[in-house]
Design an enzyme around this catalytic site. Structure first.
Site, short mmCIF file in Angstrom:
data_model
loop_
_atom_site.label_atom_id
_atom_site.label_comp_id
_atom_site.label_asym_id
_atom_site.label_seq_id
_atom_site.Cartn_x
_atom_site.Cartn_y
_atom_site.Cartn_z
N GLU A 131 0.92 -1.19 -0.04
CA GLU A 131 -0.11 -0.14 0.11
C GLU A 131 0.84 1.24 0.10
O GLU A 131 1.96 1.30 0.52
CB GLU A 131 -0.85 0.12 1.44
CG GLU A 131 -1.66 -1.26 1.38
CD GLU A 131 -2.58 -1.34 2.86
OE1 GLU A 131 -2.37 -0.55 3.39
OE2 GLU A 131 -2.78 -2.67 3.21
N LYS A 133 2.09 4.79 1.57
CA LYS A 133 2.21 5.11 2.86
C LYS A 133 1.80 6.62 2.65
O LYS A 133 2.78 7.41 2.29
CB LYS A 133 3.72 5.02 3.44
CG LYS A 133 3.86 5.36 4.68
CD LYS A 133 5.28 4.80 5.25
CE LYS A 133 5.37 5.50 6.69
NZ LYS A 133 4.86 6.67 7.40
N ASP A 135 1.21 10.34 3.53
CA ASP A 135 1.80 11.08 4.53
C ASP A 135 1.05 12.16 5.03
O ASP A 135 0.51 13.27 4.73
CB ASP A 135 2.80 11.94 3.87
CG ASP A 135 4.13 12.36 4.85
OD1 ASP A 135 3.92 12.24 6.19
OD2 ASP A 135 4.94 13.27 4.36
N TYR A 243 -7.09 1.94 6.40
CA TYR A 243 -6.24 0.93 5.83
C TYR A 243 -6.16 -0.36 6.84
O TYR A 243 -5.38 -1.28 6.65
CB TYR A 243 -4.74 1.10 5.50
CG TYR A 243 -4.05 2.12 6.35
CD1 TYR A 243 -3.86 1.99 7.68
CD2 TYR A 243 -3.91 3.51 6.13
CE1 TYR A 243 -3.33 2.75 8.71
CE2 TYR A 243 -3.26 4.44 6.68
CZ TYR A 243 -2.91 4.01 8.19
OH TYR A 243 -2.43 4.96 8.92
N LYS A 330 10.86 3.74 2.91
CA LYS A 330 10.58 5.06 2.83
C LYS A 330 11.40 5.51 1.68
O LYS A 330 12.40 5.28 1.48
CB LYS A 330 10.80 5.67 4.13
CG LYS A 330 9.90 5.36 5.16
CD LYS A 330 10.07 6.27 6.46
CE LYS A 330 9.56 7.71 6.36
NZ LYS A 330 9.64 8.33 7.93
N CYS A 424 27.06 44.24 6.89
CA CYS A 424 25.57 43.79 7.37
C CYS A 424 24.78 44.35 5.88
O CYS A 424 25.00 45.67 5.76
CB CYS A 424 24.85 44.47 8.66
SG CYS A 424 23.23 44.24 8.68
N CYS A 427 22.50 47.45 7.60
CA CYS A 427 22.93 48.76 8.10
C CYS A 427 24.47 48.88 7.90
O CYS A 427 24.82 49.85 8.31
CB CYS A 427 22.58 48.48 9.68
SG CYS A 427 23.45 47.11 10.53
N CYS A 442 25.37 40.13 12.52
CA CYS A 442 25.27 41.57 12.60
C CYS A 442 25.41 42.15 14.27
O CYS A 442 24.56 41.86 14.95
CB CYS A 442 24.48 42.30 11.69
SG CYS A 442 24.27 44.01 12.22
N CYS A 448 20.12 47.94 14.00
CA CYS A 448 19.88 47.48 12.52
C CYS A 448 18.51 47.08 12.39
O CYS A 448 17.83 46.29 13.03
CB CYS A 448 20.65 45.98 12.52
SG CYS A 448 20.46 45.13 11.16
#
Ligand code: IVH
Length: 687
Positions: A131, A133, A135, A243, A330, A424, A427, A442, A448
């Site tokens: 079957e 799987k 999610d 299931y 999986k 940065c 700034c 920063c 900032c």
């Protein structure tokens, strides 16, 4: 054996014990993120690697395996009162049969081992039912006399949350079965999931409402199933696939017959299941779906292989955690190849600079990906990334996917290497890099703008102060100069708010009432909202219950902090650093003035007696009940659990394997040491 566990054969005994503890803690945190908060921070693949490492280590060093290990139980999705109150509200019921998980592997050769184990037990021919799987999030439905009676989530496998009213809103789940020979009462288990289309629609809506989007359809399904308002569930477009039929008096002899019967009764059963004559055919089925799953309108993360004959299933039975007659293969996380157009450098609220690549849009696991994270400068360097490179992207647990590798064969001549900035991007302050950390920061935390806005966004977020606003609102409030310090949020006036783009009286009053409501947020949420480095949601809760108030936390010395559960050196230093800044103390005073809660409230625990009223009790060692239960017990009798032994401690409660240093300290300070039995006598519990 999966490739990623081979290296354990070199692990030393002393290291194994430490690593097992570390892994247990890590996995428990990730379980909480996944099952309770619906907000995983790592991918399933990364999670499985950690879990496999723990399984292997516990196999090699069984002396270190404990009953509470995450390898011994299924993750819990049970809603908790959570102090904030937004998760409670579901009655809990015991499952009639425990709701187990499944063994899983990413390695085909392990399927042949699974097959060999089954052949050893089987004395008649058997087949496999394969079957998809799905999610989603697990559900257990009970039907009585053909009518839907109850729907429970998996919970902790033993007890689940009652989400019946919400499940009644899922169109494909029948309230009444078709006429047929169903048993008077039976259970059927399956998965509630959200198809990609509904997921995209929901996230678009959330973006428009300035709510944080869901990371993936699984989280969206699990979150939707736990909505407080059932009527809102219908709009979410959830679907179900069932299931696993369970009843003592079933008239079927195999899984495939059971699914056929369920489908005839009107229950939603997957059309993709297939009976396979042997493991080779099951592997063919897997290979086909590994490719074809990309065309499905919903997420699948693997294939479940089940022994089809119920008689053989019964013979094989269960381990503590999963059936021996089924396993999951999986799929490796999907990846997609696309081109890097440019790289942005985002400055977060802590000043950390994160490179994010803008990509040519590409379809990945059902959604279009336009951006992917490169994490930090070191990672960029390791990938040697150039603008215009073709890269592989993969989805982790987070909303933003990550770049895993570069396809060098596709690099064009003259491509320019991307270089991490020295200043940065917002700034212009020179960035700093702690040699122990991969990230650059920063340092201009007060000036900032990007950092400041990030701090506001964190402060108002759902898990913090839960103020109903988003990025666009903060952006405007900041650029108009209405907010500079967090406390400014509580001083905003309707006149100011009416100056925001398209804001009318209704939006102003909604916002202001949400700000007002945030004053009711419990102390742990407020502490989290402050954005102190390394204080995440869970740590904030532990600190709040260990110290009880911001004043106690503020006055705690390094030693006391370090003796607190879950507090390590980095966190202790960060807390001390935060409170040593007079500006932070001023901010806390202002927020207190505005009415925010800076202490836990007595009402947060149910009171059983006053026998320990005002007593401060330090706990150490192992008791007949868990530490959490012991804490709750003491608080329920009016006591307070101290975070360390000090002259203010009234008793040291010593369980088995008590900490040597704590016992010595108690002796030195003349603090009475009491046993678990003595505590119960003090509280008059009959033992
Ligand atoms: S059988 C005892 N079949 O995957 C029976 N599970 O990772 C165990 N799942 O716990 C479940 N699709 O929530 C089964 N076709 C399927 C499934 C499926 C999804 C989920 C289920 C399970 C989890 C294990």
């Amino acid at each position: 054996m999966p490739i990623f566990v081979r290296y354990f054969f070199t692990v030393k005994k002393s290291d194994a014990k430490k690593r097992i503890e570390e892994l247990k803690e890590l996995i428990n945190t990730h379980n909480h993120n996944y099952y309770v908060l619906n907000s995983p921070v790592i991918s399933d693949f990364e999670y499985d690697i950690l879990m496999n490492e723990l399984i292997e280590l516990e196999k090699r060093f069984p002396q270190y395996q404990t009953q509470d290990s995450p390898t011994q139980k299924v993750g819990s999705d049970l809603s908790q009162a959570d102090n904030g109150g937004e998760r409670g509200g579901f009655r809990q019921y015991r499952h009639q049969y425990p709701m187990l998980s499944l063994g899983n592997t990413y390695d085909m050769t392990e399927l042949y081992e699974f097959d060999r184990r089954i052949k050893k037990v089987a004395d008649t021919p058997f087949t496999y039912n394969c079957e998809l799987k799905f999610d989603g999030t697990a559900i257990c439905l009970t039907y009585k006399e053909g009518r839907l009676f109850r729907a429970l989530t998996r919970g902790d496998g033993t007890v689940g949350d009652d989400v019946t009213e919400n499940v009644r809103e899922i169109a494909t789940i029948p309230q009444q079965l078709n006429a047929g020979s169903w048993p008077g009462q039976f259970e059927i288990r399956g998965e509630i999931y959200m198809p990609y289309k509904a997921f995209d629609r929901l996230n678009l809506q959330r973006e428009a409402d300035e709510d944080p989007p869901f990371a993936n359809p699984r989280n969206a399904a699990a979150g939707s199933l736990k909505l407080q308002e059932s009527s809102a569930v219908r709009e979410r477009g959830l679907e179900a696939t069932l299931y696993h039929l369970i009843a003592p008096d079933l008239n079927v002899t195999s899984q495939s017959e059971a699914l056929k019967a369920a489908s005839e009764w009107g229950l939603p059963v997957s059309e993709y299941a297939r009976e396979c004559r042997d493991i080779d055919q099951a592997v063919e089925y897997i290979n086909m779906w590994d490719e074809k799953r990309r065309t499905l309108p919903f997420a699948t993360d693997g294939i479940v292989i089940k022994v089809n004959q119920l008689e053989l299933q019964r013979k094989l039975g269960f381990t503590a955690k999963s059936p021996r007659w089924a396993t999951a293969y999986k799929f490796k996380p999907e990846e997609a190849l696309t081109k890097v157009i440019s790289i942005d450098y985002q400055v977060g609220r802590t000043g950390a600079v994160t490179p994010v690549a803008n990509l040519e849009p590409v379809l990945l696991s059902g959604t279009v990906v336009k951006r992917a994270t490169l994490h930090n400068g070191e990672q960029m360097e390791m990938l040697d990334i150039h603008i215009g490179d073709y890269v592989y992207v993969e989805k982790g647990g987070e909303i933003i996917p990550k770049i895993t590798r570069v396809d060098l064969s596709k690099r064009s001549e003259g491509a320019v290497k991307a270089s991490f900035p020295l200043y940065c991007p917002d700034c212009g302050t020179p960035l700093v890099k702690d040699p122990d950390e991969a990230k650059s920061f920063c340092p201009n935390s007060e000036g900032c703008p990007m950092q400041q806005k990030g701090k506001f966004l964190h402060f108002i977020s759902r898990k913090a102060m839960n103020i109903n606003a988003g990025e666009a609102t903060i952006e405007q409030l900041y650029s108009k100069g209405f907010i500079r310090r967090l406390s400014d949020l509580y001083k905003l006036t309707p006149q100011q708010l009416l100056q925001l783009d398209k804001w009318k009286e209704k939006s102003v009053s909604n916002f202001l009432s949400s700000v007002e409501q945030s004053k009711e947020r419990p102390f742990n949420r407020v502490l989290f909202a402050l954005g102190i480095k390394y204080i995440g949601e869970t740590t904030a809760s532990s600190l709040a219950s260990a110290f009880g108030s911001i004043d106690n936390l503020m006055n705690a010395g390094r030693e006391e902090l370090l003796q607190t559960e879950d507090v390590g050196e980095k966190l202790a230093d960060s807390i001390l650093d935060y409170f040593s800044n007079p500006d932070n103390l001023k901010l806390i005073a202002e927020l207190k003035e505005s009415g925010l809660k800076f202490a836990m409230e007595a009402g947060q625990v149910q009171r059983l007696s006053d026998s320990l009223n005002g007593k401060s009790i330090m706990i150490t060692g192992v008791y007949s009940i868990s530490r959490e239960q012991m804490k709750a017990y003491i608080e329920a009798h009016g006591g307070k659990v101290a975070s360390s032994v000090s002259s203010r401690t009234d008793y040291l409660l010593a369980g088995e394997k008590s900490g040597e240093s704590k016992l010595k300290k108690a002796e030195k300070l003349g603090i009475p040491v009491i046993s678990e039995d003595e505590l119960y006598k003090m509280t008059n519990k009959n033992i």
